[in-house]
Write a protein that holds these residues in place. Structure first.
Motif, PDB file in Angstrom:
ATOM      1  N   ALA A 125      -7.441   9.838  -5.188  1.00 40.55           N
ATOM      2  CA  ALA A 125      -7.023   9.080  -6.166  1.00 40.55           C
ATOM      3  C   ALA A 125      -5.424   8.743  -6.228  1.00 40.55           C
ATOM      4  CB  ALA A 125      -7.125  10.205  -7.670  1.00 40.55           C
ATOM      5  N   LYS A 126      -4.722   9.653  -5.654  1.00 38.16           N
ATOM      6  CA  LYS A 126      -3.299   9.281  -5.483  1.00 38.16           C
ATOM      7  C   LYS A 126      -3.025   7.866  -4.491  1.00 38.16           C
ATOM      8  CE  LYS A 126       1.215   9.370  -5.385  1.00 38.16           C
ATOM      9  NZ  LYS A 126       1.801   8.934  -6.488  1.00 38.16           N
ATOM     10  N   ALA A 127      -4.051   7.673  -3.470  1.00 38.06           N
ATOM     11  CA  ALA A 127      -4.105   6.556  -2.549  1.00 38.06           C
ATOM     12  C   ALA A 127      -4.064   5.296  -3.531  1.00 38.06           C
ATOM     13  CB  ALA A 127      -4.847   6.915  -1.490  1.00 38.06           C
ATOM     14  N   GLU A 128      -5.251   5.484  -4.428  1.00 34.36           N
ATOM     15  CA  GLU A 128      -5.756   4.306  -5.368  1.00 34.36           C
ATOM     16  C   GLU A 128      -4.408   4.083  -6.237  1.00 34.36           C
ATOM     17  OE1 GLU A 128      -7.905   2.204  -5.260  1.00 34.36           O
ATOM     18  OE2 GLU A 128      -9.714   3.102  -4.178  1.00 34.36           O
ATOM     19  N   ALA A 129      -3.738   5.121  -6.746  1.00 36.17           N
ATOM     20  CA  ALA A 129      -2.651   4.889  -7.595  1.00 36.17           C
ATOM     21  C   ALA A 129      -1.326   3.910  -6.971  1.00 36.17           C
ATOM     22  CB  ALA A 129      -2.287   6.305  -8.263  1.00 36.17           C
ATOM     23  N   VAL A 133      -0.026  -3.499   3.924  1.00 35.76           N
ATOM     24  CA  VAL A 133       0.374  -2.015   4.110  1.00 35.76           C
ATOM     25  C   VAL A 133      -1.341  -1.200   4.180  1.00 35.76           C
ATOM     26  CG1 VAL A 133       1.101   0.115   3.131  1.00 35.76           C
ATOM     27  CG2 VAL A 133       2.539  -2.336   2.944  1.00 35.76           C
ATOM     28  N   LEU A 134      -1.257  -0.474   5.299  1.00 34.11           N
ATOM     29  CA  LEU A 134      -2.369   0.403   5.500  1.00 34.11           C
ATOM     30  C   LEU A 134      -1.867   1.855   5.010  1.00 34.11           C
ATOM     31  CD1 LEU A 134      -5.419   0.820   6.313  1.00 34.11           C
ATOM     32  CD2 LEU A 134      -4.381   1.834   8.640  1.00 34.11           C
ATOM     33  N   VAL A 135      -2.674   2.274   4.001  1.00 32.51           N
ATOM     34  CA  VAL A 135      -2.351   3.774   3.598  1.00 32.51           C
ATOM     35  C   VAL A 135      -3.305   4.621   4.103  1.00 32.51           C
ATOM     36  CG1 VAL A 135      -2.078   5.215   1.585  1.00 32.51           C
ATOM     37  CG2 VAL A 135      -1.178   2.875   1.330  1.00 32.51           C
TER      38      VAL A 135
END
Length: 358
Positions: free
Chosen positions: A48-52, A38-40
């Protein structure tokens, strides 16, 4: 997860738009069992939300992050190429997926990257702005900008699911929240007058992210787009009504070098379209006045300088909605009754523009 509303989009492929709060648990299900990587694609402020999200998904998927510029700066071929590079270097296959995490520009880009990688991979959209929730992430239109105009390069590519988590709006700057309301207002004028009534009745409740009124407005606006897209995915007819206010709006964005928020430009475009409707279709004065009144309640602009007309006209003539050099506008016969206006004479266009000129 609170109670969620599922709004279906008919057609092939069909998919759901899920509206509610605290919907993170739905993301793995939306990606599906066959996906491995998956690529976000995310905006800079959402690192920070992407890391979470990567931590949440890492038990089931290999997750890679692609941070892209904010707003319209994301919608450039160089940024898409960066995303393709990440996917190529990590061996993404046709069974893998992209997540778009951000506002409307981010979801537009993520959808375009997914549509073009190996001629199409799955995309799940997680819009974090009003604009993304009710418009950009819904409907499968993807695109990037060029020096000549907005969204001139793109593809139709339906998402696997759109997850509209209203909790994102709790921390959204108020000016961004209000700018996104232009697309909600548009849905009210072309198809769902209840939207206009709710805003006029209590604008504070309508723009409170925690209120049931705002949720109702979001669901109504999404419902309009879902119905239209379900009938006309590739914009051969009915879907054109969603462009109400957008022909001039996109030209203003181009003239402002994409430094304006999309909703502000579309707001002016809707007043222009209302004035053009009055001149060419007999739209009544109250509907035109109501357009200005509602936009004023939302602190959205309704005027633009007279001296910019020739530049705007030249840009509109390159608009993707034009046919054989003939300009096309969505106008109103009445509130809730949109129509297509083909090739209006330039003096009528200028007359309508003169009515919105500061």
């Amino acid at each position: 997860m609170t109670d969620a509303t599922r709004i279906p989009v008919a057609g092939t492929p069909g998919y759901d738009i899920v509206v509610g709060r605290d919907l993170d648990a739905l993301i793995p299900e939306a990606l599906g069992a066959g996906v491995r990587k998956v690529l976000v694609v995310h905006a800079p402020t959402l690192g920070a939300k992407a890391e979470a999200l990567r931590a949440q998904l890492s038990e089931r998927f290999e997750v890679y992050l692609a941070e892209v510029p904010d707003a319209e700066a994301a919608k450039r071929i160089e940024v898409a190429a960066f995303c393709w590079q990440v996917m190529g270097q990590t061996d993404f296959t046709r069974s893998d997926a992209v997540i778009g995490l951000g506002g409307g520009a981010t979801t537009d880009l993520a959808g375009f990257v997914a549509a073009t990688w190996l001629r199409g991979v799955k995309v799940v959209q997680i819009p974090t702005s009003i604009l993304g929730m009710v418009d950009a992430a819904v409907g499968g239109k993807t695109g990037i900008n060029t020096a000549e105009g907005k969204n001139l390069v793109g593809s139709f590519h339906a998402p696997a699911q759109v997850i509209v988590d209203l909790a994102w709006l709790d921390t959204l700057p108020r000016n961004e929240l209000l700018a996104g309301f232009a697309e909600i207002v548009k849905a009210g004028f072309i198809a769902e007058p209840e939207i206009l009534d709710l805003i006029e009745a209590d604008v504070d409740a309508a723009t409170d992210p925690t209120s049931p009124v705002l949720r109702r407005l979001v669901e109504l606006a999404i419902g309009v787009k879902a119905r239209v897209v379900g009938e006309d995915f590739t914009e051969q007819g009915l879907r054109e009504i969603l462009n109400y206010g957008h022909t001039l709006g996109h030209a203003i964005e181009h003239a402002e070098r994409y430094q304006w928020r999309h909703g502000a430009a579309v707001a002016i475009g809707m007043v222009f379209a209302a004035e053009l409707s009055r001149l060419t279709r007999g739209l009544d004065d109250e509907a035109v006045d109501r357009t200005r009144r509602i936009l004023d309640l939302l602190s959205l602009p309704s005027t633009y300088p007279l001296g910019r007309w020739k530049t705007l006209l030249a840009t509109m003539q390159r608009d993707k909605k034009a046919r054989a050099g003939m300009l096309r506008f969505i106008v109103l016969d009445a509130i809730g009754k949109p129509a297509v206006l083909n090739g209006p004479e330039e003096h009528l266009l200028f007359a309508a523009y003169s009515e919105i000129s500061a």
